[in-house]
Design a protein around this motif. Structure first.
Motif, PDB file in Angstrom:
ATOM      1  N   SER A  39      60.123 116.604  59.304  1.00  0.00           N
ATOM      2  CA  SER A  39      61.152 117.210  60.154  1.00  0.00           C
ATOM      3  C   SER A  39      62.236 116.216  60.546  1.00  0.00           C
ATOM      4  CB  SER A  39      60.502 117.790  61.418  1.00  0.00           C
ATOM      5  OG  SER A  39      59.736 116.797  62.094  1.00  0.00           O
ATOM      6  N   ASP A  40      62.092 114.947  60.161  1.00  0.00           N
ATOM      7  CA  ASP A  40      63.090 113.917  60.459  1.00  0.00           C
ATOM      8  C   ASP A  40      63.736 113.452  59.149  1.00  0.00           C
ATOM      9  OD1 ASP A  40      64.537 111.610  61.064  1.00  0.00           O
ATOM     10  OD2 ASP A  40      63.107 110.934  62.574  1.00  0.00           O
ATOM     11  N   GLU A  41      64.968 113.892  58.923  1.00  0.00           N
ATOM     12  CA  GLU A  41      65.642 113.577  57.663  1.00  0.00           C
ATOM     13  C   GLU A  41      65.893 112.081  57.510  1.00  0.00           C
ATOM     14  OE1 GLU A  41      66.766 114.149  53.982  1.00  0.00           O
ATOM     15  OE2 GLU A  41      65.985 115.742  55.290  1.00  0.00           O
ATOM     16  N   ARG A  42      66.039 111.365  58.624  1.00  0.00           N
ATOM     17  CA  ARG A  42      66.261 109.917  58.530  1.00  0.00           C
ATOM     18  C   ARG A  42      65.034 109.225  57.925  1.00  0.00           C
ATOM     19  NH1 ARG A  42      70.089 106.528  60.761  1.00  0.00           N
ATOM     20  NH2 ARG A  42      69.512 104.434  61.466  1.00  0.00           N
ATOM     21  N   LEU A  43      63.847 109.622  58.353  1.00  0.00           N
ATOM     22  CA  LEU A  43      62.631 109.060  57.770  1.00  0.00           C
ATOM     23  C   LEU A  43      62.505 109.427  56.297  1.00  0.00           C
ATOM     24  CD1 LEU A  43      59.972 109.637  60.591  1.00  0.00           C
ATOM     25  CD2 LEU A  43      61.132 107.502  60.006  1.00  0.00           C
ATOM     26  N   ASN A  44      62.876 110.642  55.951  1.00  0.00           N
ATOM     27  CA  ASN A  44      62.809 111.067  54.549  1.00  0.00           C
ATOM     28  C   ASN A  44      63.698 110.189  53.676  1.00  0.00           C
ATOM     29  OD1 ASN A  44      61.304 113.122  55.690  1.00  0.00           O
ATOM     30  ND2 ASN A  44      62.935 114.650  55.521  1.00  0.00           N
ATOM     31  N   THR A  45      64.912 109.921  54.167  1.00  0.00           N
ATOM     32  CA  THR A  45      65.846 109.082  53.422  1.00  0.00           C
ATOM     33  C   THR A  45      65.311 107.657  53.291  1.00  0.00           C
ATOM     34  OG1 THR A  45      67.709 110.431  54.207  1.00  0.00           O
ATOM     35  CG2 THR A  45      68.223 108.260  53.298  1.00  0.00           C
ATOM     36  N   ILE A  46      64.716 107.154  54.361  1.00  0.00           N
ATOM     37  CA  ILE A  46      64.156 105.805  54.318  1.00  0.00           C
ATOM     38  C   ILE A  46      63.019 105.727  53.300  1.00  0.00           C
ATOM     39  CG2 ILE A  46      62.793 104.152  55.678  1.00  0.00           C
ATOM     40  CD1 ILE A  46      64.559 105.002  58.105  1.00  0.00           C
ATOM     41  N   LEU A  72      57.352 104.117  64.234  1.00  0.00           N
ATOM     42  CA  LEU A  72      58.351 105.056  63.731  1.00  0.00           C
ATOM     43  C   LEU A  72      59.740 104.717  64.256  1.00  0.00           C
ATOM     44  CD1 LEU A  72      56.424 108.450  63.950  1.00  0.00           C
ATOM     45  CD2 LEU A  72      57.150 107.272  61.873  1.00  0.00           C
ATOM     46  N   ASN A  73      59.819 104.326  65.528  1.00  0.00           N
ATOM     47  CA  ASN A  73      61.123 103.975  66.088  1.00  0.00           C
ATOM     48  C   ASN A  73      61.703 102.735  65.412  1.00  0.00           C
ATOM     49  OD1 ASN A  73      61.183 106.154  67.819  1.00  0.00           O
ATOM     50  ND2 ASN A  73      60.286 105.037  69.541  1.00  0.00           N
ATOM     51  N   CYS A  74      60.845 101.766  65.074  1.00  0.00           N
ATOM     52  CA  CYS A  74      61.336 100.579  64.373  1.00  0.00           C
ATOM     53  C   CYS A  74      61.788 100.922  62.951  1.00  0.00           C
ATOM     54  CB  CYS A  74      60.259  99.495  64.340  1.00  0.00           C
ATOM     55  SG  CYS A  74      60.257  98.455  65.818  1.00  0.00           S
ATOM     56  N   ILE A  75      61.079 101.825  62.307  1.00  0.00           N
ATOM     57  CA  ILE A  75      61.518 102.243  60.971  1.00  0.00           C
ATOM     58  C   ILE A  75      62.886 102.905  61.060  1.00  0.00           C
ATOM     59  CG2 ILE A  75      61.051 103.853  59.086  1.00  0.00           C
ATOM     60  CD1 ILE A  75      58.056 103.336  59.553  1.00  0.00           C
ATOM     61  N   ARG A  76      63.049 103.798  62.014  1.00  0.00           N
ATOM     62  CA  ARG A  76      64.333 104.482  62.174  1.00  0.00           C
ATOM     63  C   ARG A  76      65.449 103.490  62.508  1.00  0.00           C
ATOM     64  NH1 ARG A  76      60.898 108.358  65.593  1.00  0.00           N
ATOM     65  NH2 ARG A  76      60.719 110.267  64.360  1.00  0.00           N
ATOM     66  N   SER A  77      65.145 102.558  63.406  1.00  0.00           N
ATOM     67  CA  SER A  77      66.170 101.640  63.893  1.00  0.00           C
ATOM     68  C   SER A  77      66.466 100.528  62.891  1.00  0.00           C
ATOM     69  CB  SER A  77      65.721 101.045  65.230  1.00  0.00           C
ATOM     70  OG  SER A  77      66.631 100.073  65.680  1.00  0.00           O
ATOM     71  N   TYR A  78      65.436  99.850  62.409  1.00  0.00           N
ATOM     72  CA  TYR A  78      65.618  98.649  61.590  1.00  0.00           C
ATOM     73  C   TYR A  78      65.985  99.009  60.152  1.00  0.00           C
ATOM     74  CZ  TYR A  78      64.596  94.032  59.612  1.00  0.00           C
ATOM     75  OH  TYR A  78      64.679  92.821  58.960  1.00  0.00           O
ATOM     76  N   TRP A  79      65.135  99.746  59.468  1.00  0.00           N
ATOM     77  CA  TRP A  79      65.478 100.128  58.091  1.00  0.00           C
ATOM     78  C   TRP A  79      66.621 101.146  58.089  1.00  0.00           C
ATOM     79  CZ3 TRP A  79      60.653  98.301  59.245  1.00  0.00           C
ATOM     80  CH2 TRP A  79      60.119  97.357  58.373  1.00  0.00           C
ATOM     81  N   GLY A  80      66.635 102.036  59.070  1.00  0.00           N
ATOM     82  CA  GLY A  80      67.751 102.973  59.190  1.00  0.00           C
ATOM     83  C   GLY A  80      69.061 102.270  59.466  1.00  0.00           C
ATOM     84  N   GLY A  81      69.002 101.104  60.125  1.00  0.00           N
ATOM     85  CA  GLY A  81      70.217 100.330  60.379  1.00  0.00           C
ATOM     86  C   GLY A  81      70.904  99.888  59.105  1.00  0.00           C
TER      87      GLY A  81
END
Length: 595
Positions: free
Chosen positions: A215-222, A457-466
């Motif tokens: 349900s989180d497209e940002r995680l899917n992209t990562i 999960l927040n670090c994945i979104r923030s760090y790799w998502g960055g």
């Protein structure tokens, strides 16, 4: 009678097929091997990769937008064919005059490994013409000169070079990692007619058997970006980076192999690279000159066997493995690691000797425990007992992590300190500050062991998502969220007053534009998300028994697949109104599922 006639007809068809096959083989048309003009003295090797040709997605920059020296550049965005022709239309022109050297910068949309194809048309002057090609992982790299200021280099792969292209012909050149390409006309008072400029994309044509969707497209992209990063590095060998260093670094391989297990399943590039590292490193040498990297070789084999269950391949490592474990056990003093060679975890931790000692001590314990597992499988009970005993003795000494998130993560995974304490006291301090793209994977693993799935999960979104926020299509050799505060993304020309996130940062071996923006060791979230959020873990080697324990955190649903030697496991989890999770699991025959 009917059966006899049917059999006779089948027999005649077989004879005819054999005759055709023999005729094709003798004529060199059978489709296998070298043409018959070559004899057995040729040592020919098939390349396991394929190539595709990609037209540019956009033109980022032109030296002239008035139409005087760069004419009809938009024609180069058309889908190409790779074939010169006599039609003489739909081409672009670069015209050098009055000392001008016109150029165009192309964006191919995603980072790739490969080169450039140039298709020319037919100007009046038929002599070959010189052009300069600059490949870049960022706009700023493709616009740079090789110098000592911004760190642009031709190390390991030529990315800045001058060549001649023919009149009315095709030229293919280049072998690097890039997304952007700049082409400049070098010769004075000439007209270059370009029919096509295409990227040559070289890769292994293999299916993505594993998947992750939530349900989180940002995680899917990562997840997908990590998978693609490793895929690009699966060339003839498993490289660390497609621009730099393009080498088999065994430590880098561990997160890469975990991603390959998760996404592609068994692939020849893993064994080929592990064996190459072994064969060029006779003991008592350390792989890549780094003691930790020989330990990673052991850990990779343990995790590879868990996934694939290939005992025949594991037995080929037996002699070297047992001797390496002996060598490791000799490198202790008073139950403490006393390793020689280059003492290294990763670059960001390299100036913390106390942290390095703590990390190497933890790695030694992890390696000896993995070695004991492998020796038990390989019918080496005495060596297995020695490894277990040494690991137990080493656990009696608990070094100080000295604030190193890398060391704290390894200590938690080795059982040297409670994972909750390692996470609270060190890893979670400052959230994703002092993460690294390599050891970030082990920090995430330690967080999972501490049950801090929300923090992970927040670090994945923030760090790799960055990195994604900065225009990345692959994950980088290193990254610091502080770099992003005043930085332009990699797919833009850097405006005045903005930082160049590629050209202004980096350290150690990756200063400024030398920094690799496609490094396989940065793919950790891909395997982590499949293991801990999708919940897939292996209980019995070869995935004969697996356990599914999802941790959705703040996600409403997650689904995905995982490749096993028996086929693909399909998984879906949905969070219910009462907070419970409803799961649907479809496992292939031969795979036992525990929940």
């Amino acid at each position: 009678m009917k059966n006899y006639l049917a059999f006779l007809l089948l027999f005649l068809c077989v004879l005819a097929a054999r005759a055709v096959a023999q005729e094709l083989s003798s004529s060199g048309l059978s489709g296998s091997g070298l043409p018959p003009i070559f004899d057995n003295s040729y040592d020919a090797q098939r390349d396991s990769r394929v190539r595709q040709y990609l037209s540019p997605k956009r033109i980022v920059w032109m030296s002239d937008r008035s139409g005087a020296s760069v004419v009809d550049a938009s024609n180069l965005l058309r889908k190409g064919t790779g074939q010169a022709d006599l039609v003489h239309r739909n081409f672009a022109k670069l015209i050098s005059k009055d000392g001008e050297t016109p150029g165009i910068l192309f964006d191919f949309g995603k980072e790739i490994q490969g080169g450039i194809q140039i298709v020319t048309d037919q100007p009046a002057n038929q002599k070959p013409i010189r052009i300069r090609i600059r490949l870049g992982e960022s706009v700023s790299e493709a616009m740079s000169d090789i110098d000592t200021i911004q760190g642009a280099t031709n190390d390991h792969a030529m990315r800045d070079f001058t060549i001649q292209v023919p009149w009315l012909g095709v030229m293919q050149v280049g072998n690097s990692g890039f997304r952007f390409a700049r082409i400049d006309l070098v010769d004075a008072d000439r007209e270059l007619q370009l029919k096509e400029v295409r990227a040559i994309f070289e890769y292994r044509d293999i299916p993505y058997l594993g998947s992750f969707n939530s349900s989180d497209e940002r995680l899917n992209t990562i997840w997908n970006t990590g998978a693609y990063t490793v895929h690009l590095n699966m060339q003839e060998y498993l490289w660390d980076g497609i621009k730099r260093d393009r080498l088999v670094w065994v430590g880098d391989m561990h997160p890469e192999v975990m991603t390959i297990n998760t996404v592609f399943g068994k692939n020849e590039v893993v064994a080929k690279s592990l064996d190459q590292a072994r064969d060029i490193t006779p003991l008592p040498g350390w792989m890549n000159g780094i003691s930790a990297y020989s330990m990673w070789w052991v850990l990779i084999h343990r995790d590879l066997y868990k996934n694939q269950g290939d005992l025949q391949y594991l037995r080929k490592q037996q002699k070297y493995l047992v001797a390496l474990l002996d060598q490791l056990m000799e490198k202790t003093k008073d139950n403490k690691e006393n390793l020689d060679g280059t003492r290294f975890l990763d670059w960001p931790s390299s100036e913390n000797p106390k942290g390095i000692h703590a990390g190497l001590h933890a790695m030694m314990i992890m390696t000896l425990e993995a070695g004991a597992e492998l020796c038990q499988i390989l019918d080496e009970p005495a060596q297995a007992t020695r490894c277990k005993t040494m690991a137990t003795q080493m656990k009696m000494y608990v070094p100080d992590a000295n604030g190193s998130k890398q060391a704290a993560a390894l200590m938690a995974l080795a059982g040297l300190m409670p994972a909750e304490k390692a996470n609270t006291d060190v890893i979670a301090v400052g959230d994703c500050e002092r993460f690294s793209t390599f050891y970030g994977y082990y920090m995430l693993q330690a967080k999972a062991k501490a049950k801090d799935y929300t923090g992970a999960l927040n670090c994945i979104r923030s760090y790799w998502g960055g990195m994604l926020d900065m225009g990345a299509t692959t994950f980088w050799e290193d990254f610091d969220l502080a770099w992003t505060k005043n930085a332009a993304p990699i797919d833009e020309l850097v405006p005045d007053g903005k930082d160049d996130i590629h050209g202004d940062f980096g350290a150690y071996c990756y200063k400024k534009l030398r920094h690799s923006l496609c490094h396989g060791w940065a793919s950790g979230p891909t395997s982590w998300l499949s293991e801990h959020v999708l919940g897939m873990s292996i209980v019995e080697a070869g995935c004969k028994t697996i356990r599914i324990e999802p941790n959705l955190g703040d996600l409403q649903w997650v689904e995905g697949t995982y490749p096993t030697p028996m086929g693909v496991v399909k998984i879906r989890h949905e969070k219910q109104a009462d907070g419970t999770v409803k799961s649907k699991i479809d496992a292939p025959k031969g795979v036992k599922v525990l929940r």
